[in-house]
Design an enzyme around this catalytic site. Structure first.
Site, PDB file in Angstrom:
ATOM      1  N   GLU A 123       0.850  -1.207   0.000  1.00 20.51           N
ATOM      2  CA  GLU A 123       0.000   0.000   0.000  1.00 20.51           C
ATOM      3  C   GLU A 123       0.875   1.241   0.000  1.00 20.51           C
ATOM      4  OE1 GLU A 123      -2.662   1.552  -0.255  1.00 20.51           O
ATOM      5  OE2 GLU A 123      -4.382   0.632   0.713  1.00 20.51           O
ATOM      6  N   ASP A 124       0.375   2.286  -0.609  1.00 18.85           N
ATOM      7  CA  ASP A 124       1.085   3.566  -0.574  1.00 18.85           C
ATOM      8  C   ASP A 124       0.986   4.206   0.806  1.00 18.85           C
ATOM      9  OD1 ASP A 124      -1.652   4.022  -0.821  1.00 18.85           O
ATOM     10  OD2 ASP A 124      -1.494   5.446  -2.463  1.00 18.85           O
ATOM     11  N   ASP A 150      -4.097   5.896   6.082  1.00 22.41           N
ATOM     12  CA  ASP A 150      -4.523   7.141   6.709  1.00 22.41           C
ATOM     13  C   ASP A 150      -5.476   6.764   7.856  1.00 22.41           C
ATOM     14  OD1 ASP A 150      -5.092   9.846   7.059  1.00 22.41           O
ATOM     15  OD2 ASP A 150      -6.405   9.991   5.345  1.00 22.41           O
ATOM     16  N   PHE A 163      -1.690  16.110   3.962  1.00 16.58           N
ATOM     17  CA  PHE A 163      -1.989  15.441   2.700  1.00 16.58           C
ATOM     18  C   PHE A 163      -0.723  15.478   1.850  1.00 16.58           C
ATOM     19  CE2 PHE A 163      -3.529  14.706  -1.546  1.00 16.58           C
ATOM     20  CZ  PHE A 163      -4.450  13.692  -1.343  1.00 16.58           C
ATOM     21  N   ARG A 223       2.127  12.448  -9.251  1.00 17.77           N
ATOM     22  CA  ARG A 223       2.608  11.092  -8.930  1.00 17.77           C
ATOM     23  C   ARG A 223       4.084  10.949  -9.260  1.00 17.77           C
ATOM     24  NH1 ARG A 223      -1.896   7.894  -7.807  1.00 17.77           N
ATOM     25  NH2 ARG A 223      -3.746   8.298  -9.046  1.00 17.77           N
TER      26      ARG A 223
HETATM   27  P1  5GP Z   1      -7.711   5.525   4.433  1.00 22.87           P
HETATM   28  O1  5GP Z   1      -8.850   4.657   4.017  1.00 22.87           O
HETATM   29  O2  5GP Z   1      -6.635   4.812   5.196  1.00 22.87           O
HETATM   30  O3  5GP Z   1      -8.198   6.751   5.183  1.00 22.87           O
HETATM   31  O4  5GP Z   1      -7.096   6.139   3.106  1.00 22.87           O
HETATM   32  C1  5GP Z   1      -6.365   5.345   2.266  1.00 22.87           C
HETATM   33  C2  5GP Z   1      -6.295   5.898   0.868  1.00 22.87           C
HETATM   34  O5  5GP Z   1      -6.571   7.302   0.804  1.00 22.87           O
HETATM   35  C3  5GP Z   1      -4.884   5.738   0.357  1.00 22.87           C
HETATM   36  O6  5GP Z   1      -4.692   4.475  -0.242  1.00 22.87           O
HETATM   37  C4  5GP Z   1      -4.767   6.890  -0.600  1.00 22.87           C
HETATM   38  O7  5GP Z   1      -5.303   6.524  -1.851  1.00 22.87           O
HETATM   39  C5  5GP Z   1      -5.649   7.963   0.005  1.00 22.87           C
HETATM   40  N1  5GP Z   1      -4.859   8.881   0.846  1.00 22.87           N
HETATM   41  C6  5GP Z   1      -4.857   8.969   2.190  1.00 22.87           C
HETATM   42  N2  5GP Z   1      -4.022   9.925   2.614  1.00 22.87           N
HETATM   43  C7  5GP Z   1      -3.464  10.432   1.506  1.00 22.87           C
HETATM   44  C8  5GP Z   1      -2.474  11.460   1.283  1.00 22.87           C
HETATM   45  O8  5GP Z   1      -1.944  12.115   2.199  1.00 22.87           O
HETATM   46  N3  5GP Z   1      -2.129  11.688  -0.014  1.00 22.87           N
HETATM   47  C9  5GP Z   1      -2.684  11.032  -1.066  1.00 22.87           C
HETATM   48  N4  5GP Z   1      -2.285  11.348  -2.278  1.00 22.87           N
HETATM   49  N5  5GP Z   1      -3.605  10.052  -0.891  1.00 22.87           N
HETATM   50  C10 5GP Z   1      -3.978   9.770   0.379  1.00 22.87           C
END
Ligand code: 5GP
Length: 176
Positions: free
Chosen positions: A100-101, A104, A153, A166
């Site tokens: 995973e990238d 959050d 973010f 990206r």
């Molecule tokens: P979560 O469900 O954990 O809140 O969010 C996960 C997804 O939200 C990540 O896989 C990503 O696609 C997006 N995301 C969350 N935080 C960031 C951020 O700081 N930057 C970007 N570009 N995407 C984020």
């Protein structure tokens, strides 16, 4: 693109990414020696991380991809996840590592873990490049973590804002 006012403070420089990915690859190679490693890349954000990590692995590994979209605003996920692209092949009996990238709130990953666990892999772990501990809403085990970052973010190294940025070689905060 350099000089773009939306690109804020650099949180993880390119050389730190390279060094940490190499360390993670060493750990993964040690842990998965003699096993049946299948990397699952979560598109699109994990693309650079996955390819850099995979090319440094010292054990046999295969790769498959999923694409998911989380409903919600551009910068906040809701936990309701839609699968845009599913895996090509079954994962039953495989040693699966989700790449995973960023984690959050953890809601997207929680959904993915539940979904994939239902397909009976031999093991299921997570390798996340970035986590934001302050924002975590659900308790999840992330076996491998690249960097803990503050509640900002971020863009770059695969991460986008409206599909842009990206291709930045580092991870930076978005200046809104
Ligand atoms: P979560 O469900 O954990 O809140 O969010 C996960 C997804 O939200 C990540 O896989 C990503 O696609 C997006 N995301 C969350 N935080 C960031 C951020 O700081 N930057 C970007 N570009 N995407 C984020």
């Amino acid at each position: 693109m350099s000089g773009d006012p939306a690109i804020g403070e650099i949180l993880v420089p390119a050389d730190a990414l390279t060094a940490r990915v190499a360390e993670l690859a060493t750990e993964v190679s040690r842990d998965y020696a003699g096993r049946d490693l299948l990397l699952i890349g979560v598109l699109k954000g994990a693309m650079f991380f996955l390819s850099d990590l995979m090319r440094r692995l010292d054990v046999p590994a295969q790769v498959d991809f999923m694409a998911v979209a989380s409903y919600g605003s551009a910068t906040r996920s809701s936990g309701v996840v839609r699968i845009l692209k599913d895996l090509d092949a079954p994962i039953e009996g495989r040693d699966v590592l989700i790449v995973e990238d960023i984690v959050d709130s953890g809601l997207t990953l929680q959904y993915l873990l539940r979904n994939l666990a239902g397909r009976n892999p031999a093991s299921l772990e997570v390798c996340a490049l970035l986590i934001k501990p302050e924002r975590r809403k659900v308790d999840l085990r992330t076996r491998y973590v690249g960097f803990e970052i503050p509640d900002r973010f971020v863009i770059g190294y695969g991460l986008d804002h409206g599909e842009r940025y990206r291709n930045l070689p580092y991870v930076a905060a978005l200046r809104e």
